[in-house]
Scaffold this active site. Structure first.
Site, PDB file in Angstrom:
ATOM      1  N   GLY A  52      16.653   2.401  24.127  1.00  0.00           N
ATOM      2  CA  GLY A  52      15.810   1.746  25.130  1.00  0.00           C
ATOM      3  C   GLY A  52      14.791   0.892  24.386  1.00  0.00           C
ATOM      4  O   GLY A  52      14.169   1.353  23.425  1.00  0.00           O
ATOM      5  N   ALA A  53      14.649  -0.358  24.843  1.00  0.00           N
ATOM      6  CA  ALA A  53      13.902  -1.346  24.053  1.00  0.00           C
ATOM      7  C   ALA A  53      12.474  -0.911  23.682  1.00  0.00           C
ATOM      8  O   ALA A  53      12.115  -0.901  22.495  1.00  0.00           O
ATOM      9  CB  ALA A  53      13.911  -2.680  24.786  1.00  0.00           C
ATOM     10  N   ARG A  94      18.687  -2.235  15.303  1.00  0.00           N
ATOM     11  CA  ARG A  94      19.406  -2.679  16.515  1.00  0.00           C
ATOM     12  C   ARG A  94      18.910  -4.098  16.818  1.00  0.00           C
ATOM     13  O   ARG A  94      17.701  -4.319  16.935  1.00  0.00           O
ATOM     14  CB  ARG A  94      19.150  -1.727  17.692  1.00  0.00           C
ATOM     15  N   ASP A 238      16.189  -5.772  27.538  1.00  0.00           N
ATOM     16  CA  ASP A 238      15.990  -5.708  26.077  1.00  0.00           C
ATOM     17  C   ASP A 238      15.379  -6.985  25.527  1.00  0.00           C
ATOM     18  O   ASP A 238      14.792  -6.988  24.445  1.00  0.00           O
ATOM     19  CB  ASP A 238      17.323  -5.446  25.372  1.00  0.00           C
ATOM     20  N   ASN A 248      20.327  -7.270  29.103  1.00  0.00           N
ATOM     21  CA  ASN A 248      20.205  -5.836  29.411  1.00  0.00           C
ATOM     22  C   ASN A 248      21.584  -5.197  29.232  1.00  0.00           C
ATOM     23  O   ASN A 248      22.570  -5.869  28.911  1.00  0.00           O
ATOM     24  CB  ASN A 248      19.667  -5.628  30.830  1.00  0.00           C
ATOM     25  N   LYS A 249      21.647  -3.909  29.446  1.00  0.00           N
ATOM     26  CA  LYS A 249      22.869  -3.127  29.236  1.00  0.00           C
ATOM     27  C   LYS A 249      24.089  -3.810  29.853  1.00  0.00           C
ATOM     28  O   LYS A 249      24.019  -4.323  30.967  1.00  0.00           O
ATOM     29  CB  LYS A 249      22.655  -1.732  29.851  1.00  0.00           C
TER      30      LYS A 249
HETATM   31  O1  MRU Z   1      21.783   0.778  24.405  1.00  0.00           O
HETATM   32  P1  MRU Z   1      20.501   1.247  25.038  1.00  0.00           P
HETATM   33  O2  MRU Z   1      20.608   2.567  25.697  1.00  0.00           O
HETATM   34  O3  MRU Z   1      19.340   1.156  24.062  1.00  0.00           O
HETATM   35  O4  MRU Z   1      20.234   0.174  26.169  1.00  0.00           O
HETATM   36  C1  MRU Z   1      19.045   0.277  26.918  1.00  0.00           C
HETATM   37  C2  MRU Z   1      18.954  -0.698  28.028  1.00  0.00           C
HETATM   38  O5  MRU Z   1      19.800  -1.533  28.226  1.00  0.00           O
HETATM   39  C3  MRU Z   1      17.709  -0.643  28.849  1.00  0.00           C
HETATM   40  O6  MRU Z   1      17.959  -1.062  30.160  1.00  0.00           O
HETATM   41  C4  MRU Z   1      16.643  -1.561  28.232  1.00  0.00           C
HETATM   42  O7  MRU Z   1      16.464  -1.272  26.867  1.00  0.00           O
HETATM   43  C5  MRU Z   1      15.343  -1.449  28.922  1.00  0.00           C
HETATM   44  S1  MRU Z   1      14.579   0.106  28.626  1.00  0.00           S
HETATM   45  C6  MRU Z   1      13.100   0.161  29.443  1.00  0.00           C
END
Ligand code: MRU
Length: 344
Positions: A52-53, A94, A238, A248-249
């Site tokens: 998560g970012a 990352r 992100d 985003n994801k």
């Molecule tokens: O691969 P991840 O689990 O780090 O991906 C996270 C996301 O895509 C979240 O939606 C994003 O980081 C926002 S977290 C507040």
């Protein structure tokens, strides 16, 4: 303001050590990983112990403290040069979440003012970044909640919750606030293949706070909307570029297209540390490709046909014109309007 439904904290600094709730093991095990070396922090970010970012950024900030502590015992004059390589490794752990390099820059900005032992000043800065992230989430929760009408039914994707931040969450912060005021009556969460952030993490943290949640596979989102069961899609990000494009994801872009097709509103909730004004649009964002095993296996078991290849980008980019609102701690932006109106 009284913040209800706010019990989960994934990152803690305790006894000069970094404590991370190991998100690879949730929901079945709650294990705390204790880190004392910056190399362990870099590995924990790469391996998704923490993800998560904003959470990655906060973790990296504490990583700088550990790096400086170690380097200062080796040389009290040359510690900044010694940790240079550590910081580069951290920055590359990352690539998509800009919060990681944002946090490292915040920490480095303190370097010139340090005379003597760097640890107290750097620790104070890491704790400030951590607490300000939580405060930003509270503020975004309030702002985003105001956009909702009564009896809102929402769908979220991945985990943009307490687990992905210092606490409270971005998208899940708005959902917590909306649930607390009674405006949100139903929360759906995509299971979020391949890493299952939705079924393993979002469902876990909402249920920790007694917020009911219904899981569905990503492929069910179109039907949920067609059957008029969803009023809002609420997600995190992100990286947001200067024109309002949102990384985003993986799967978020598809949800945005579906939302527009079905008249469902699409809200992105992210602190300004997620905004990258150096990039003009989303095509410039580096998208992380992760191991193909994440797609080909499930919980360590082979599920795919042996010999099949896999494509596993961790994120996608939703164009600004599909985003109705970007909620930040500094106000709300409507990217689809030509003048990028700022509200609130
Ligand atoms: O691969 P991840 O689990 O780090 O991906 C996270 C996301 O895509 C979240 O939606 C994003 O980081 C926002 S977290 C507040």
């Amino acid at each position: 303001m009284n913040h209800q439904y706010d019990t989960v904290r994934p990152i803690n600094w305790y006894n000069e050590q970094l404590h991370l709730l190991d998100q690879r093991k949730l929901p079945h095990e709650q294990t705390i990983m204790i880190l004392e070396q910056v190399a362990e922090v870099t590995k924990a970010i790469k391996d998704m112990v923490v993800r998560g970012a904003p959470a990655i950024g906060i973790t990296a900030a504490y990583g700088v403290v550990l790096a400086a502590k170690d380097a200062y015992t080796k040389s009290n004059t040359n510690w900044q040069t010694i940790i240079d390589n550590d910081l580069q490794q951290l920055a590359q752990a990352r690539p998509t979440a800009v919060n990681l390099v944002w946090a490292l820059k915040q920490m480095q900005a303190k370097f010139n003012s340090i005379d003597g032992n760097p640890v107290p000043i750097l620790l104070e800065e890491a704790k400030r970044i951590h607490q300000e992230d939580i405060n930003a989430n509270y503020r975004m929760g309030e702002l985003g909640e105001k956009l909702l009408s009564n009896n809102s039914r929402v769908l979220t994707h991945c985990n943009a919750g307490a687990l992905a931040t210092g606490g409270y969450g971005t998208a899940l912060g708005v959902i917590r606030s909306g649930y607390a005021t009674g405006k949100i009556t139903e929360v759906y969460a995509d299971e979020t293949r391949p890493w299952l952030q939705g079924s393993r993490l979002t469902a876990w943290e909402l249920l920790q706070d007694n917020i009911p949640v219904t899981l569905s596979v990503e492929g069910a989102a179109a039907s949920l909307m067609q059957r008029k069961l969803i009023d809002w899609v609420i997600v995190g990000s992100d990286r947001i570029t200067a024109n309002g494009d949102v990384a985003n994801k993986i799967g978020t872009y598809g949800l945005a297209i579906l939302a527009r097709q079905h008249g469902v509103k699409f809200m992105v909730v992210a602190p300004t540390s997620t905004v990258d004004m150096n990039l003009t649009d989303g095509s410039q964002i580096e998208i992380e490709n992760r191991a193909t095993e994440e797609v080909l296996t499930l919980a360590g078991q082979n599920i795919a046909t042996i010999g099949a290849k896999a494509w596993n980008p961790a994120f996608d980019v939703t164009p600004a014109e599909l985003v109705d609102f970007i909620v930040t701690e500094k106000g709300i932006v409507k990217p689809q309007s030509s003048d990028m109106d700022v509200l609130g």
